[in-house]
Design a protein around this motif. Structure first.
Motif, PDB file in Angstrom:
ATOM      1  N   GLU A  38       0.714  -1.263   0.094  1.00 44.35           N
ATOM      2  CA  GLU A  38      -0.186   0.066   0.142  1.00 44.35           C
ATOM      3  C   GLU A  38       1.063   1.401  -0.027  1.00 44.35           C
ATOM      4  N   GLU A  39       1.851   1.219   0.841  1.00 48.41           N
ATOM      5  CA  GLU A  39       2.935   2.433   0.736  1.00 48.41           C
ATOM      6  C   GLU A  39       3.502   2.614  -0.640  1.00 48.41           C
ATOM      7  N   HIS A  40       3.743   1.441  -1.185  1.00 51.39           N
ATOM      8  CA  HIS A  40       4.542   1.510  -2.635  1.00 51.39           C
ATOM      9  C   HIS A  40       3.533   1.978  -3.499  1.00 51.39           C
ATOM     10  N   MET A  41       2.375   1.819  -3.264  1.00 49.21           N
ATOM     11  CA  MET A  41       1.381   2.096  -4.241  1.00 49.21           C
ATOM     12  C   MET A  41       1.121   3.574  -4.014  1.00 49.21           C
ATOM     13  N   ALA A  42       0.989   4.088  -2.846  1.00 50.90           N
ATOM     14  CA  ALA A  42       0.703   5.365  -2.515  1.00 50.90           C
ATOM     15  C   ALA A  42       2.040   6.338  -3.172  1.00 50.90           C
ATOM     16  N   HIS A  43       3.269   5.875  -2.846  1.00 47.08           N
ATOM     17  CA  HIS A  43       4.375   6.473  -3.574  1.00 47.08           C
ATOM     18  C   HIS A  43       4.146   6.682  -4.956  1.00 47.08           C
ATOM     19  N   LYS A  44       3.787   5.482  -5.553  1.00 48.62           N
ATOM     20  CA  LYS A  44       3.678   5.613  -7.047  1.00 48.62           C
ATOM     21  C   LYS A  44       2.665   6.542  -7.517  1.00 48.62           C
ATOM     22  N   VAL A  45       1.429   6.641  -6.854  1.00 47.26           N
ATOM     23  CA  VAL A  45       0.428   7.531  -6.888  1.00 47.26           C
ATOM     24  C   VAL A  45       0.792   8.851  -6.846  1.00 47.26           C
ATOM     25  N   ALA A  46       1.545   9.241  -5.909  1.00 47.48           N
ATOM     26  CA  ALA A  46       2.024  10.570  -5.713  1.00 47.48           C
ATOM     27  C   ALA A  46       3.151  10.983  -6.801  1.00 47.48           C
ATOM     28  N   VAL A  47       3.885  10.093  -7.024  1.00 48.65           N
ATOM     29  CA  VAL A  47       4.825  10.330  -8.273  1.00 48.65           C
ATOM     30  C   VAL A  47       3.864  10.543  -9.584  1.00 48.65           C
ATOM     31  N   LEU A  48       2.977   9.911  -9.713  1.00 52.11           N
ATOM     32  CA  LEU A  48       2.094  10.094 -11.133  1.00 52.11           C
ATOM     33  C   LEU A  48       1.382  11.810 -11.189  1.00 52.11           C
TER      34      LEU A  48
END
Length: 121
Positions: free
Chosen positions: A39-49
């Protein structure tokens, strides 16, 4: 919490969701920890996008502003050139051939000078 299919079936068959089910040596706590990391990894990816899309939007707005400015400048230049061409046409129709000849010589001289400046630069 994310459970594998087997853990979910195991929990449903046991009908005790509060207990920790063990499937192939993996506990529910381990699965929840893995889920939190994903979930943290996905949240980081969403923030970058999101950041990337905002930057792209800013870039597009900047380019649109630049294109609008260029369009108005080209319109002004087109107006200036058309009025100059009207004057040259009026001068040629008036019979001032000597002035037309001098104008053509001047234009050729400017082109010649620019050619050598660019070539020897």
């Amino acid at each position: 919490a994310r459970l594998s299919t087997y853990a979910y079936v195991w929990n449903m068959s046991a009908r005790r969701p509060h207990q920790i089910a063990s499937v192939n040596g993996t506990s529910q706590e381990t699965l929840e920890e893995e889920n939190r990391e994903l979930e943290e990894h996905m949240a980081h990816k969403v923030a970058v996008l999101k950041s990337l899309s905002i930057d792209m939007g800013d870039e597009v707005r900047g380019h649109n502003k630049l294109l609008g400015t260029m369009n108005s400048e080209f319109d002004a230049t087109g107006g200036l050139l058309s009025s100059s061409m009207k004057r040259v046409k009026a001068m040629s129709l008036a019979g001032h051939n000597r002035w037309m000849f001098l104008l053509i010589l001047f234009i050729l001289f400017v082109c010649f000078v620019l050619y050598y400046l660019i070539r020897w630069r």
